[in-house]
Design a protein around this motif. Structure first.
Motif: not given
Length: 234
Positions: A122-146
């Motif tokens: 309720s006030d904290s998380f157990i395990g990495l939240p899906t939005p944070a993981n999504a940002l991690l994965i979505m950034s990878l091809p952009v990192i390659i690009q730039y």
């Protein structure tokens, strides 16, 4: 009152809409645009709960809509991005390897379902939240690009390294690791010093490393959470 009741759900549906567009952008190999739409979806995801609490209209429908929207934006979209990354240079009808990217989608689905029934989060998380993981994965091809460092580009283009990222991200999403919440409900520095410190570090990393900062921010978030948990127990 009727309009206020629907505002949080409309915001949640905007999150879902952004996730759908991100998938289309990924199919067209426009990874940067896909990243931005996932970011926008996560922005909506952050504020739907805020307005639901503010207007006093929280309910089971909103909870279900939130998870379904997150499943697309933070589950299907990053899984599809990983599929595309693994299949760009090595894909054929008989090669099953790129489909392993969707393990991320399966892990996100399991986490979202578990989150809905886990009263500890309720006030904290157990395990990495899906939005944070999504940002991690979505950034990878952009990192390659730039990215201008050949080593990093080669590493993120290696299917075996990508498989390690898939396993790692799926594990961290569902591991029994206590992570602090980023939602600051008041302006008490003493109460939220860890969150404030993390935000300052994140801003510094983004200003200096740009897209490359995103995976480092996620790793920092996990490490700070583990350290904070250990210190709290003491």
């Amino acid at each position: 009152m009727t309009l206020k009741k629907h505002i949080p759900n409309i915001i949640t549906l905007l999150n879902l809409f952004c996730g759908c567009i991100a998938i289309v952008m990924t199919a067209e190999l426009q990874f940067e645009m896909a990243f931005y739409f996932v970011c926008l979806g996560i922005f909506f995801d952050f504020f739907d709960g805020f307005f639901a609490r503010k207007f006093g209209v929280s309910g089971p429908l909103g909870v279900q809509l939130d998870s379904l929207a997150d499943m697309v934006t933070s589950g299907v979209a990053p899984g599809f991005v990983m599929f595309c990354m693994m299949s760009l240079n090595d894909f054929s009808a008989t090669n099953f390897f790129p489909y392993l990217g969707f393990i991320i989608t399966l892990g996100a689905c399991y986490r979202l379902a578990n989150f809905n029934i886990d009263t500890r989060q309720s006030d904290s998380f157990i395990g990495l939240p899906t939005p944070a993981n999504a940002l991690l994965i979505m950034s990878l091809p952009v990192i390659i690009q730039y990215n201008s460092i050949n080593f990093i580009g080669d590493l993120l283009s290696n299917k075996w390294f990508l498989l390690v990222i898939i396993v790692f991200s799926t594990f961290v999403m569902n591991a029994e690791i206590p992570l602090f919440s980023l939602k600051i409900k008041d302006f008490s520095f003493q109460k939220y010093k860890v969150q404030i410190g993390f935000l300052l570090i994140s801003i510094l990393l983004i200003l200096t490393l740009q897209f490359l900062a995103i995976p480092l921010i996620i790793i920092t978030y996990v490490l700070l959470s583990v350290m904070n948990s250990l210190l709290t127990k003491k």
